[in-house]
Scaffold this motif. Sequence first.
Motif, PDB file in Angstrom:
ATOM      1  N   ASN A  16       0.863  -1.176   0.000  1.00 52.56           N
ATOM      2  CA  ASN A  16       0.000   0.000   0.000  1.00 52.56           C
ATOM      3  C   ASN A  16       0.901   1.227   0.000  1.00 52.56           C
ATOM      4  N   TYR A  17       0.306   2.410   0.152  1.00 53.13           N
ATOM      5  CA  TYR A  17       1.058   3.656   0.120  1.00 53.13           C
ATOM      6  C   TYR A  17       2.167   3.690   1.154  1.00 53.13           C
ATOM      7  N   VAL A  18       3.307   4.257   0.788  1.00 50.06           N
ATOM      8  CA  VAL A  18       4.407   4.500   1.717  1.00 50.06           C
ATOM      9  C   VAL A  18       4.264   5.925   2.230  1.00 50.06           C
ATOM     10  N   ARG A  19       4.209   6.072   3.545  1.00 53.18           N
ATOM     11  CA  ARG A  19       3.976   7.377   4.179  1.00 53.18           C
ATOM     12  C   ARG A  19       5.257   8.104   4.563  1.00 53.18           C
ATOM     13  N   SER A  20       6.328   7.362   4.868  1.00 49.84           N
ATOM     14  CA  SER A  20       7.582   8.025   5.224  1.00 49.84           C
ATOM     15  C   SER A  20       8.756   7.109   4.929  1.00 49.84           C
ATOM     16  N   ALA A  21       9.913   7.729   4.778  1.00 51.69           N
ATOM     17  CA  ALA A  21      11.171   7.012   4.583  1.00 51.69           C
ATOM     18  C   ALA A  21      12.263   7.837   5.248  1.00 51.69           C
ATOM     19  N   ALA A  22      13.204   7.148   5.909  1.00 52.37           N
ATOM     20  CA  ALA A  22      14.283   7.860   6.605  1.00 52.37           C
ATOM     21  C   ALA A  22      15.544   7.013   6.606  1.00 52.37           C
ATOM     22  N   GLY A  27      23.710   6.206   7.511  1.00 51.39           N
ATOM     23  CA  GLY A  27      23.414   6.238   6.084  1.00 51.39           C
ATOM     24  C   GLY A  27      23.414   4.882   5.405  1.00 51.39           C
ATOM     25  N   GLN A  28      23.460   3.793   6.173  1.00 45.59           N
ATOM     26  CA  GLN A  28      23.560   2.454   5.599  1.00 45.59           C
ATOM     27  C   GLN A  28      22.223   1.716   5.484  1.00 45.59           C
ATOM     28  N   ARG A  29      21.203   2.216   6.173  1.00 49.08           N
ATOM     29  CA  ARG A  29      19.887   1.576   6.147  1.00 49.08           C
ATOM     30  C   ARG A  29      18.808   2.632   5.933  1.00 49.08           C
ATOM     31  N   ILE A  30      17.651   2.162   5.496  1.00 52.29           N
ATOM     32  CA  ILE A  30      16.485   3.016   5.281  1.00 52.29           C
ATOM     33  C   ILE A  30      15.306   2.337   5.959  1.00 52.29           C
ATOM     34  N   VAL A  31      14.478   3.104   6.650  1.00 51.79           N
ATOM     35  CA  VAL A  31      13.247   2.568   7.213  1.00 51.79           C
ATOM     36  C   VAL A  31      12.079   3.258   6.512  1.00 51.79           C
ATOM     37  N   THR A  32      11.072   2.466   6.137  1.00 55.64           N
ATOM     38  CA  THR A  32       9.878   3.001   5.485  1.00 55.64           C
ATOM     39  C   THR A  32       8.650   2.621   6.303  1.00 55.64           C
ATOM     40  N   ALA A  33       7.624   3.454   6.231  1.00 60.60           N
ATOM     41  CA  ALA A  33       6.358   3.212   6.929  1.00 60.60           C
ATOM     42  C   ALA A  33       5.238   3.239   5.904  1.00 60.60           C
ATOM     43  N   SER A  34       4.271   2.345   6.048  1.00 60.61           N
ATOM     44  CA  SER A  34       3.264   2.184   5.007  1.00 60.61           C
ATOM     45  C   SER A  34       1.853   1.991   5.543  1.00 60.61           C
ATOM     46  N   ASP A  35       0.904   2.275   4.668  1.00 63.71           N
ATOM     47  CA  ASP A  35      -0.500   1.998   4.950  1.00 63.71           C
ATOM     48  C   ASP A  35      -0.800   0.502   4.980  1.00 63.71           C
ATOM     49  N   ASP A  36       0.161  -0.344   4.608  1.00 65.74           N
ATOM     50  CA  ASP A  36      -0.060  -1.792   4.676  1.00 65.74           C
ATOM     51  C   ASP A  36       0.154  -2.346   6.083  1.00 65.74           C
ATOM     52  N   ARG A  37       0.289  -1.441   7.076  1.00 58.77           N
ATOM     53  CA  ARG A  37       0.422  -1.772   8.495  1.00 58.77           C
ATOM     54  C   ARG A  37       1.814  -2.294   8.868  1.00 58.77           C
ATOM     55  N   THR A  38       2.793  -2.044   8.016  1.00 60.23           N
ATOM     56  CA  THR A  38       4.154  -2.478   8.315  1.00 60.23           C
ATOM     57  C   THR A  38       5.133  -1.317   8.181  1.00 60.23           C
ATOM     58  N   ALA A  39       6.268  -1.498   8.816  1.00 60.55           N
ATOM     59  CA  ALA A  39       7.462  -0.697   8.549  1.00 60.55           C
ATOM     60  C   ALA A  39       8.498  -1.700   8.065  1.00 60.55           C
ATOM     61  N   VAL A  59       0.790   2.552   9.302  1.00 65.28           N
ATOM     62  CA  VAL A  59       1.970   3.113   9.963  1.00 65.28           C
ATOM     63  C   VAL A  59       2.279   4.433   9.260  1.00 65.28           C
ATOM     64  N   ASN A  60       2.182   5.520  10.011  1.00 70.79           N
ATOM     65  CA  ASN A  60       2.344   6.854   9.427  1.00 70.79           C
ATOM     66  C   ASN A  60       3.792   7.299   9.343  1.00 70.79           C
ATOM     67  N   SER A  61       4.608   6.866  10.286  1.00 71.03           N
ATOM     68  CA  SER A  61       6.012   7.277  10.271  1.00 71.03           C
ATOM     69  C   SER A  61       6.874   6.266  11.003  1.00 71.03           C
ATOM     70  N   ALA A  62       8.152   6.279  10.664  1.00 69.97           N
ATOM     71  CA  ALA A  62       9.144   5.430  11.315  1.00 69.97           C
ATOM     72  C   ALA A  62      10.473   6.174  11.259  1.00 69.97           C
ATOM     73  N   GLU A  63      11.221   6.122  12.348  1.00 66.45           N
ATOM     74  CA  GLU A  63      12.507   6.818  12.444  1.00 66.45           C
ATOM     75  C   GLU A  63      13.492   5.973  13.235  1.00 66.45           C
ATOM     76  N   PHE A  64      14.765   6.118  12.910  1.00 69.31           N
ATOM     77  CA  PHE A  64      15.832   5.507  13.690  1.00 69.31           C
ATOM     78  C   PHE A  64      16.134   6.377  14.903  1.00 69.31           C
ATOM     79  N   SER A  65      16.604   5.749  15.972  1.00 62.60           N
ATOM     80  CA  SER A  65      17.118   6.497  17.126  1.00 62.60           C
ATOM     81  C   SER A  65      18.425   7.169  16.707  1.00 62.60           C
ATOM     82  N   PRO A  66      18.881   8.161  17.470  1.00 60.02           N
ATOM     83  CA  PRO A  66      20.126   8.851  17.112  1.00 60.02           C
ATOM     84  C   PRO A  66      21.343   7.928  16.972  1.00 60.02           C
ATOM     85  N   ASN A  67      21.382   6.835  17.743  1.00 53.52           N
ATOM     86  CA  ASN A  67      22.512   5.914  17.616  1.00 53.52           C
ATOM     87  C   ASN A  67      22.263   4.796  16.597  1.00 53.52           C
ATOM     88  N   GLY A  68      21.070   4.799  15.974  1.00 55.61           N
ATOM     89  CA  GLY A  68      20.748   3.820  14.939  1.00 55.61           C
ATOM     90  C   GLY A  68      20.427   2.423  15.437  1.00 55.61           C
TER      91      GLY A  68
END
Length: 75
Positions: A16-22, A27-39, A59-68
């Motif tokens: 489904n739609y992707v709502r956020s990416a970070a 800089g080695q990984r990316i996390v995405t959040a989606s309307d499909d109920r997953t990150a 899932v509207n958003s997803a973020e890494f902690s400062p230490n990853g």
Amino acid sequence: WDTNGKLLADLKGHQNYVRSAAFSPDGQRIVTASDDRTAKVWDTNGKLLADLKGHQKEVNSAEFSPNGQRIVTAS
């Protein structure tokens, strides 16, 4: 994408739609959040590393902690 507009990786896997990416802090990984109920966690080549399931709604958003070392999601 690179800053010149060249596609570097296509992150395919959400249903489904992707709502956020970070990017992770390193800089080695990316996390995405989606309307499909997953990150999802990806490497920068587009390989799926982890599928984060458990939300009952989109899932509207997803973020890494400062230490990853952790990821926070919001639904």
